[in-house]
Design an enzyme around this catalytic site. Structure first.
Site, PDB file in Angstrom:
ATOM      1  N   CYS A 125      57.361  63.597  -2.894  1.00  0.00           N
ATOM      2  CA  CYS A 125      58.180  64.749  -3.264  1.00  0.00           C
ATOM      3  C   CYS A 125      57.691  66.033  -2.618  1.00  0.00           C
ATOM      4  CB  CYS A 125      58.240  64.899  -4.770  1.00  0.00           C
ATOM      5  SG  CYS A 125      56.623  65.089  -5.532  1.00  0.00           S
TER       6      CYS A 125
ATOM      7  N   HIS B 135      55.626  66.687 -10.070  1.00  0.00           N
ATOM      8  CA  HIS B 135      56.746  66.696  -9.125  1.00  0.00           C
ATOM      9  C   HIS B 135      56.819  68.059  -8.455  1.00  0.00           C
ATOM     10  CE1 HIS B 135      60.341  65.031  -7.450  1.00  0.00           C
ATOM     11  NE2 HIS B 135      61.149  65.959  -7.966  1.00  0.00           N
TER      12      HIS B 135
ATOM     13  N   ASP C  11      66.729  69.445  -5.787  1.00  0.00           N
ATOM     14  CA  ASP C  11      65.641  68.486  -5.619  1.00  0.00           C
ATOM     15  C   ASP C  11      65.938  67.556  -4.449  1.00  0.00           C
ATOM     16  OD1 ASP C  11      63.572  66.803  -5.777  1.00  0.00           O
ATOM     17  OD2 ASP C  11      63.924  66.156  -7.841  1.00  0.00           O
TER      18      ASP C  11
END
Lengths: 326, 678
Positions: free
Chosen positions: B411, B455, B471
């Protein structure tokens, strides 16, 4: 003096609150309770812990502090309970001679539960520990120095317990009417030349008692207090040691111990008489005792001894222990 | 030992020594996790020494030896902690003292000091671990310390270890209700002064800066980050983006937060529905809190920073409970501000291919930043990008390498690369770091967020609309967002590497998992209800119970409750209704009352036999019974004859039967009068 005033007031208050009795059951009227120095130390430790709990905002630290604080509170009940219900009963206190330790027997009885870590005595002397099992009883003997003849009234007795944690002390001051008779301190010495047979001239029938020394019985080893005039010098010169001529007095030829025939001050005379009472009674010799205003007819044996010693002990003093109370 | 020394300082009973040794072991056990290793050696030496002293095999250490040991302990603490101040060093010193005190344990006073020190050491263990288990465990050392304290008392118990322990435990049990009342009602104050906090505890979590590998590393930890319970239903997993902090500065390799995070509160308007929830954070050692966007909290010393994160003045060193209200659809900074310039910062050079691509995208969507963002996200979705914890090593131009060569990343790679491209294309953007998702615990209806839920995502700014979150990872691995990391990376064992012993590894075993979740829910309740019972929480609870809360009222209730509890305990302990009088005495009192009706009162100090003699003389008709009673009583009472209350009662009954039923008072006076003449 304020301290003395306070002490007097305190003892008057105690007298009202816990009146003297031969048997006392400790209850809430009679038990006092306060923290011990260890308890105060515990308090300081708790305070420090509370500060740590506050500064660290830590719930568990609060919890532990409160748990220990609660423990301290609960201990009040336990310390009290450990003393409550204890029954103290006065036992006998055999007479002693001045200068000895007077022993007082006490019986501590449980009225149900066990009483642990009880201590009793007369401060500042160390207290004597005792345990009482549930529904049981224990006997203790406590000692006080007997300094003067007469009735020795034991002061109020301290009963205390720090059980279970030692953080608190529960105590009571009980007066069990404990009294021991104190005989004069025996002082060896000679009786007047008449050999103790200073007869009463007004009693013609006793005129022959003076010759009570005539019935020579034999020789026996010298004991301190024996008259020097009875020493058997011949035996001594033969190297047989110090021997004394022993005489048996006949019935009717009674030996009289007479206060007035002695020299010295009152206490010295009483001490001397005391010595002779013990000596004569020890040899089963009959004797009579004559004190101003009191006369005890001749006799022998333990009873005669005890009665005579009692007269000597209480001579010029109140006969009732309660009146001798300070 | 000579008689003299024993008298001067009462020796320590065997039982007390035994319990002290046990207590000491129990007290230091939970500390061993954070203490230097030599402490346990020190304990062994001290305990052995003291036992040998007790067995008279050796003597107490001399003054010089003791001074040397103390000095050595101090040096040891300094060597292993680097200082003698601070909580860790302080506790190590305290425990060293606690242990060394053992070898000079001679008198009861020493033992008392040791016991009190022990209580304090137990308290310090809470600063390092205040879990439910630690709390329950600490009852063991406390009980043992109490047993040692009881053993110090001179009593018949001092030879029996188990009754001593039983008494200690029962005392503690009786103290519990009082403790609860104090715990609930005692006012919680703020810290009076600042205190040193436990230092490095090896906490894992988000840091102030992030290189692409950092979050991948974090994902191997199954440690708990925080737990959140919602007032309403728990929102679906893809909506749970927990913001911790933002990274606005890029140096070509690392994203980091601004050296001085903007303190000014940003402009924003609440819109749409609000979410209310409370969070219990594990200690992170960092000042920022976790919350969903856009959040507001009433927690004191906490504020919203310029990048919408919540930050506390002091780092979170202990479990922290706070409640938050969030407006997920809030409009954030819709008006341009000079602060936006920061969100466009890029290093002067590097990553040329990414910059070129950004310029192309900018030209293609000139004046329409939203379209550019969509295009970029579409690119991640369309092209062959892979989501993995083990990306290949990058060279100097990390963004270029990721975007065009390896196309594999975690991520942090996606968020970093996207922010870089957006900035290069002239759109203000930044990386948001935090946690995503969480595990729903049905046992307590709350969300558990672990470190592996860490994250990173992106937010960019649109004129008139403000900051928008997006995202990029979702485009590559939607299952990461919808189901979690484990589902997103089924093939990679890397995830489990750090969790070999963790129960979380066995999530697939149903019964084990439900056990784990129940246990966690218990711990969570403990944290919220017990550990979180501080200022606010207390005030709220008391308000619910008492209506209004003020100092006098609470103090009154506290005192009343304590008195009530102590009173009930006193009744329970003393059982006054049982009237535990000695049966003999009771019978004798009845005898006295009976005779008092006939005008005969025992004088003070008059023995029972003497009284009986007098009474028999006054009441010749009943003389036989009176004497029989007094004789029996005296035998049983004073001569040690076995107590037989029944026989005594029989005699008393006979006496009562023989006495005239009721004498008029005058007769009593008469009898008394005659006695006085005697």
């Amino acid at each position: 003096m304020p301290a003395r005033l306070f002490a007097a007031r305190w003892s008057r208050w105690l007298e009202r609150r816990i009146p003297p009795a031969r048997q006392v059951r400790l209850d809430q009227r009679r038990i006092f309770i306060l923290p011990t120095p260890q308890g105060l130390m515990f308090g300081v430790a708790l305070l420090l812990m509370l500060l740590a709990a506050i500064n660290y905002q830590n719930s568990l630290a609060y919890g532990l502090t409160f748990l220990l604080l609660s423990l301290g509170l609960v201990t009040i009940l336990h310390t009290y309970r450990n003393l409550a219900g204890l029954v103290l009963a006065a036992g006998e206190a055999p007479p002693v001679f001045a200068g000895e330790q007077a022993g007082f027997r006490l019986r501590l009885q449980s009225s149900g539960r066990a009483h642990r870590g009880i201590a009793l005595g007369w401060p500042p002397a160390p207290l004597q520990p005792v345990e009482i099992e549930a529904d049981g009883s224990s006997e203790v003997e406590l000692f006080l120095p007997a300094r003067q003849r007469g009735w020795l009234r034991a002061p109020r007795l301290r009963v205390e317990s720090r059980f279970p944690l030692g953080l608190l002390v529960a105590w009571s001051w009980v007066d069990l009417d404990l009294a021991a008779l104190v005989y004069p301190r025996p002082q060896s010495g000679e009786l007047p030349p008449a050999g103790g047979g200073v007869e009463d001239d007004e009693e013609p029938g006793m005129a022959s008692t003076r010759s009570g020394v005539d019935d020579f019985q034999g020789l026996r080893p010298y004991q301190s207090g024996d008259s020097r005039r009875r020493l058997h010098w011949k035996a001594w010169s033969r190297g047989q040691g110090l021997l004394v001529k022993d005489f048996a007095e006949l019935q009717g030829h009674d030996l009289w111990l007479d206060f007035d025939s002695l020299g010295g001050d009152r206490e010295a005379r009483l001490s001397l008489l005391c010595h002779w009472v013990v000596q004569l009674a020890g040899h089963e010799q009959p004797f009579g005792l004559r004190l101003p205003r009191v006369t005890r007819a001749p006799g022998s044996g333990a009873l005669q001894r005890d009665l005579c010693l009692r007269e000597l002990a209480l001579f010029g003093l109140p006969a009732n222990p309660a009146e001798g109370r300070p | 030992m000579s008689h003299w020394t024993r008298k001067a300082s009462p020796a320590i009973p065997r039982i007390s020594l035994l319990w002290l040794l046990v207590a000491q072991a129990l007290v230091i056990l939970p500390h061993l996790a954070h203490l230097p290793g030599w402490i346990s050696g020190l304990w062994l030496v001290c305990a052995t020494w003291r036992i040998q002293v007790f067995r008279m095999r050796t003597s107490y250490p001399g003054g010089l030896t003791k001074a040397f040991m103390l000095l050595a302990a101090g040096v040891g603490v300094y060597a292993s902690r680097g200082s003698l101040i601070g909580l860790d060093a302080g506790v190590a010193l305290l425990i060293a003292t606690f242990l060394l005190k053992l070898v000079e344990l001679k008198t009861r006073r020493d033992a008392l000091v040791l016991v009190f020190l022990g209580f304090f050491v137990v308290l310090t263990s809470y600063l390092f671990d205040d879990s439910l288990l630690a709390g329950v465990y600490s009852l063991l050392p406390v009980t043992a310390l109490l047993a040692a304290l009881i053993g110090l008392q001179q009593s018949g118990l001092s030879e029996k270890p188990w009754p001593t322990l039983r008494l200690a435990a029962s005392l503690l049990l009786q103290a519990v209700p009082l403790m609860l009342v104090l715990f609930l009602l005692f006012p919680r104050l703020g810290p009076l002064w600042s205190v040193p906090m436990p230092g490095e505890r090896g906490t894992t979590g988000l840091a102030e800066s992030m290189s692409p590998g950092d979050i991948a590393e974090l994902s191997q930890s199954s440690a708990l980050a925080f737990r959140a319970s919602f007032d309403g239903p728990v929102p679906p997993r893809p909506e749970l983006y927990w913001r911790a902090l933002t990274f606005e500065q890029f140096d070509g390799r690392r994203w980091s937060q601004l050296p001085e995070p903007p303190r000014a509160e940003p402009a924003w308007q609440a819109e749409g529905p609000a979410l209310s929830y409370s969070i219990v954070m594990q200690p992170s050692g960092q000042p920022w809190l976790f919350a969903l966007d856009t959040a507001r909290t009433e927690l004191e010393q906490t504020r919203q920073m310029g990048d919408f994160r919540l930050q506390r003045r002091r780092p979170v060193e202990q479990n922290l409970l706070y409640s938050v209200t969030s407006w997920p659809q809030a409009r954030r900074e819709p008006q341009a501000s000079p602060r936006l310039g920061v969100a466009l910062q890029l290093p002067a050079d590097g990553n040329p291919r990414a910059r070129r691509w950004a310029a192309q995208l900018g030209q293609r969507h000139d004046g329409n930043p939203q379209a550019l963002v969509d295009d970029l996200l579409g690119h991640f979705a369309r092209e062959a990008y892979f989501y993995t914890l083990k990306p290949p090593l990058a060279g100097d131009d990390t963004v270029d390498h990721f975007l065009f060569d390896s196309r594999r990343g975690f991520c942090a790679h996606y968020a970093g690369a996207m922010t870089f491209v957006l900035r290069a294309a002239g759109i203000p953007a930044r990386v948001v770091a935090g946690y995503q998702g969480g595990e729903l615990n049905p046992a307590g209806n709350y969300v558990l967020v672990h470190q592996f839920d860490a994250h990173a995502w992106v937010e960019y700014w649109l004129p008139g609309r403000g900051w928008v979150s997006v995202d990029p990872t979702f485009q590559v691995a939607p299952e990461r967002i919808e189901q979690g990391l484990e589902q997103a990376l089924p093939a990679e064992d890397a995830f489990r590497a750090g969790t070999a012993l963790s129960p979380i590894r066995y999530r697939h075993v149903a019964w084990l998992n439900s056990l784990r979740l129940s246990w966690d829910s218990l711990n969570y309740a403990w944290q919220r209800k017990v550990l979180g019972y501080q200022g606010e929480a207390q005030l709220e609870l008391l308000k619910g119970w008492l209506g209004q809360v003020n100092a006098t009222r609470v103090a009154l209730i506290l005192v009343a409750a304590l008195a009530l509890l102590l009173g009930s305990l006193a009744l329970l302990l003393l059982k006054p209704w049982k009237r535990e009088h000695d049966p003999l005495l009771r019978l004798y009192q009845r005898f006295e009352r009976l005779l008092a009706h006939h005008g005969l009162r025992r004088e003070r100090g008059e023995g029972p036999l003497a009284f009986a003699e007098r009474a028999a003389a006054a009441l010749p008709a009943q003389a036989r019974e009176i004497n029989a009673f007094a004789q029996r009583f005296a035998w049983q009472r004073y001569a040690g004859t076995a107590t037989d209350a029944a026989a005594l009662r029989r005699v008393l009954k006979q006496l009562r039967r023989k006495l005239p039923q009721r004498r008029w008072w005058g007769a009593g006076a008469l009898v008394r009068g005659t006695r006085r003449e005697v």
